[in-house]
Design an enzyme around this catalytic site. Sequence first.
Site, short mmCIF file in Angstrom:
data_model
loop_
_atom_site.label_atom_id
_atom_site.label_comp_id
_atom_site.label_asym_id
_atom_site.label_seq_id
_atom_site.Cartn_x
_atom_site.Cartn_y
_atom_site.Cartn_z
CD GLU A 40 -2.98 -1.12 2.24
OE1 GLU A 40 -4.17 -0.79 2.15
OE2 GLU A 40 -2.47 -1.56 3.30
CD GLU A 50 -3.86 -6.28 3.85
OE1 GLU A 50 -3.09 -5.32 3.94
OE2 GLU A 50 -4.06 -6.89 2.78
#
Length: 260
Positions: free
Chosen positions: A114, A134
């Site tokens: 990210e 995730e």
Amino acid sequence: MPNDNALLLEIDNHVAVVTMNNPPANTWTVESLKQLNTLVENLNSNKDVYALVITGQGEKFFSAGADLNLFADGEKSVAVTMAQSFSRAFEALSAFRGVSIAAINGYAMGGGLEVALACDIRVAETHAEMALPEAKVGLLPCAGGTQNLAWLVGEGWAKRIILCGERVSASQGLEIGLVEEVAETGKGLDRAMQIAGSVANQSPSSVAACKQLIQNCRGDPLKHGLLKERELFVQLFDTEDQTEGVRAFLEKRRPEWKNQ
């Protein structure tokens, strides 16, 4: 324990090099995210900096994101703090007035990918692997991953990576538009620095305005972008760089930018 040296900064010829330095996997903490936020704010105020390159310390990891031990107890307050810290830091990076380049020198997982997605350009070394895993541990990418990834690679590939947990190699990342270039192992930072160095040929005032307009496409309608484009074009005539750039071209010499 907090690592006060979790981010290392060097400035070389208008390029700020930020190295994530939290071994063994260069994970993010609240403290290091605050450091990144402050660092970007300071670089925005430094008119001698035109570009930013971020990479990871070592040969194996760019960054593995957040340390999952933080979430082992299921404390919502920790989740809130981390989500807010990630958001502030990576949105500040995305809004950096110059050009930001991620030199992905190894595994880029979760918040590690990210932070690369928050940059303008990504260079991945041949051995790099990228993922947003995730959902495999009952979480989701909360640092811009669902939004920035879909914008870069399209909804289909974003769903494969996030919903199906697929890892992407450097070569595959190049094919789908996740990265802009693949470099040999150990050469990613050098290539990122070459790209960053080319930014010095551009007016920093123009670069900042153009970046704002390009990123405007993500959320605002075309008519707004076209109007903003004309407005910023005219505003450049309030800068010394505009006059210097045109005069240098006509006089057949290199411009001397002042970033003002």
